[in-house]
Write an enzyme that holds these catalytic residues in place. Structure first.
Site, mmCIF file in Angstrom:
data_model
loop_
_atom_site.group_PDB
_atom_site.id
_atom_site.type_symbol
_atom_site.label_atom_id
_atom_site.label_comp_id
_atom_site.label_asym_id
_atom_site.label_seq_id
_atom_site.Cartn_x
_atom_site.Cartn_y
_atom_site.Cartn_z
ATOM 1 N N HIS A 137 0.072 -0.903 0.299
ATOM 2 C CA HIS A 137 -0.126 0.112 0.168
ATOM 3 C C HIS A 137 0.941 1.067 0.021
ATOM 4 O O HIS A 137 2.064 1.053 0.384
ATOM 5 C CB HIS A 137 -1.121 -0.419 1.161
ATOM 6 N N ASP A 214 3.787 -4.247 8.097
ATOM 7 C CA ASP A 214 1.994 -3.801 7.820
ATOM 8 C C ASP A 214 0.877 -4.779 8.206
ATOM 9 O O ASP A 214 0.818 -5.602 6.950
ATOM 10 C CB ASP A 214 2.245 -3.266 6.456
ATOM 11 N N GLN A 217 -4.818 -5.114 6.685
ATOM 12 C CA GLN A 217 -5.403 -6.520 5.859
ATOM 13 C C GLN A 217 -5.141 -7.421 6.428
ATOM 14 O O GLN A 217 -5.945 -8.617 6.104
ATOM 15 C CB GLN A 217 -4.984 -5.895 3.990
ATOM 16 N N LYS A 240 -10.596 -1.110 10.359
ATOM 17 C CA LYS A 240 -10.629 -2.387 9.792
ATOM 18 C C LYS A 240 -10.767 -3.745 10.323
ATOM 19 O O LYS A 240 -11.312 -4.070 10.027
ATOM 20 C CB LYS A 240 -8.884 -2.552 9.158
ATOM 21 N N CYS A 378 -4.970 2.422 -3.968
ATOM 22 C CA CYS A 378 -3.299 3.242 -3.335
ATOM 23 C C CYS A 378 -2.054 2.215 -3.100
ATOM 24 O O CYS A 378 -1.786 1.751 -2.428
ATOM 25 C CB CYS A 378 -3.723 3.316 -2.385
HETATM 26 N N1 PLP Z 1 -1.671 -0.509 4.728
HETATM 27 C C1 PLP Z 1 -2.756 -1.481 4.200
HETATM 28 C C2 PLP Z 1 -2.036 -2.874 3.592
HETATM 29 C C3 PLP Z 1 -3.670 -0.770 3.503
HETATM 30 O O1 PLP Z 1 -4.707 -1.799 3.461
HETATM 31 C C4 PLP Z 1 -3.923 0.482 4.071
HETATM 32 C C5 PLP Z 1 -5.479 0.794 4.004
HETATM 33 O O2 PLP Z 1 -6.240 0.241 3.271
HETATM 34 C C6 PLP Z 1 -3.304 0.844 4.367
HETATM 35 C C7 PLP Z 1 -1.987 0.420 5.429
HETATM 36 C C8 PLP Z 1 -3.396 2.302 5.609
HETATM 37 O O3 PLP Z 1 -4.474 1.883 6.667
HETATM 38 P P1 PLP Z 1 -5.126 3.979 7.218
HETATM 39 O O4 PLP Z 1 -5.208 4.382 5.804
HETATM 40 O O5 PLP Z 1 -5.989 2.445 8.659
HETATM 41 O O6 PLP Z 1 -3.853 3.986 7.442
#
Ligand code: PLP
Length: 420
Positions: A137, A214, A217, A240, A378
């Protein structure tokens, strides 16, 4: 086309999760959209909230609102206790070693930026290399690029194969004496791939390189045990995980967090301030400057209470069934191509048609009450890797059903008729 009777996915059994009961806990799912029952398949973007979480937010603001850690009065002490109790619940949920290792942040994005700026600017230097994967992401790419620009480090990227899986041999090749940090997603938001994170950690640790995972998900779908994973940092977002927006967690090993300087300065992160010198607070408060999202933290604790009350083996079996059912049903649609066919996946299906834009599919589905995501998610480098501008993505949660997947499938057929 109705495909329910033809698929090979596991049939519901007496052991199955009681999805009807779970759905009753999520009031938003009762509504209609464009006159049709809502079919919410955008859980990768954010999940819906059970009544327990909504009640905890209401209760906090109607009976408990007060600033924490500073007051000597009843409300402040009670809010502090509720907030710190939430931290303990999260510690147990991911099996962190101590509460000190859990930092409340705004979400995954802030957690990664914190590590990049605090750890990265302190311990990395010009010429060092940081490894990410090709399925990150943007929030696990851009903070590292910013750091690279600031200190003259270099970003290296582990390639993914055509199924959307990390190529571990390439990763091993990229790991050299120059590698000083590895930051990889546990689960890809665009593809659903579960990354081989234990190996990612093991290979990096053989070279004493710290690893951030990270978990944005992964945390709603997989049992996460940070000690078993062996990672140095783990980041996730509350929203999430059926909790509120604006709150998330950075787990970090105490030894590393101790050695890192604060990310932001302000109230609560200090123990003594004079104009000559400031002494920082102990962990985790050193990284929690200013008034936090108190209701959010408490709400995240309520989300965890909700989740630990469920039978996770049944949840996992149900989610596996949804993925198998949807994969089978979507694969039969003429011209539909699934992007992301890894052997290990969570309930995320990204798909494209050569002749229909993802947004058009998403718009027709919306008319049918089906909420999906359309775009680059993203994760533009993932789109570039597969040579597509965008995908339509259906992402499932524990409250989704096979019937909803049937509605998705007939909505896609409608889009095909409209754009034939
Ligand atoms: N990392 C991953 C794999 C994501 O899917 C997302 C959000 O969709 C993020 C990071 C960023 O999360 P946040 O916008 O809640 O900070």
């Amino acid at each position: 086309m109705k495909v329910a009777h033809e698929i090979t996915a596991q049939a519901p059994s007496a052991q199955a999760l009681d999805v009807g009961k779970i759905r009753a806990d999520f009031p938003i799912l009762r509504q209609k959209v464009h006159g049709k029952p809502l079919v919410y398949l955008d859980n990768g973007a954010t999940s819906q909230k059970p009544q327990m979480v909504i009640d905890s937010l209401n209760r906090y603001y109607s009976e408990g609102n007060s600033n924490i850690h500073r007051g000597v009065h009843f409300l402040s002490e009670r809010a502090t206790e509720a907030y710190e109790t939430a931290r303990q619940k999260i510690r147990r949920f991911i099996n962190a070693g101590s509460d000190q290792e859990l930092i409340f942040v705004r979400g995954t994005t802030e957690a990664i930026n914190l590590v990049a700026q605090s750890y990265g600017r302190t311990f990395l230097k010009k010429g060092d290399e940081i490894i990410v994967s090709a399925m990150e992401h943007h929030s696990n790419i851009v903070p590292w690029q910013i750091l690279c620009e600031q200190i003259g480090a270099r970003l290296r990227v582990i390639p993914i194969n055509h199924d959307g899986e990390i190529v571990l041999e390439e990763y091993r090749r990229l790991l050299t004496d120059k590698t000083k940090f590895v930051s990889v997603t546990h689960v890809s938001n665009a593809l659903g791939t579960i990354a081989p994170v234990k190996e990612v950690v093991r290979f990096a640790h053989e070279r004493c390189v710290p690893v951030l995972l990270d978990g944005a998900q992964a945390i709603p779908h997989l049992k996460v045990d940070v000690q078993e994973l062996g990672c140095d940092f783990y980041a996730f977002s509350g929203h999430k995980l059926f909790g509120p927006t604006g709150v998330g967690i950075l787990y970090g090993r105490a030894g590393l967090l101790d050695a890192m300087p604060p990310y932001q300065g302000g109230g609560d992160m200090i123990s003594l301030v004079t104009f000559e010198k400031t002494h920082y607070n102990v962990l985790p408060y050193k990284f929690e400057a200013g008034t936090p999202h108190i209701a959010g933290g408490i709400g995240l604790g309520a989300a965890i209470d909700y989740l630990v009350g469920l039978d996770w083996e049944r949840v996992a079996a149900h989610e596996h069934d949804l993925l198998a059912y949807a994969t089978s049903a979507l694969s039969r649609i003429d011209g539909l191509r699934i992007i992301g066919t890894a052997r290990e996946k969570v309930g995320v299906i990204s798909f494209v048609f050569d002749h229909i834009h993802a947004h058009d599919v998403g718009t027709i589905l919306d008319q049918e009450g089906v909420a999906v995501r359309a775009g680059h998610h993203c994760a533009m480098p993932v789109m570039q890797r597969f040579g597509v501008p965008a995908t339509t993505r259906a992402s499932f949660a524990l409250y989704n059903t096979r019937d909803e997947i049937d509605v998705l499938v007939s909505g896609i057929h409608r889009a095909l008729k409209v754009f034939k």
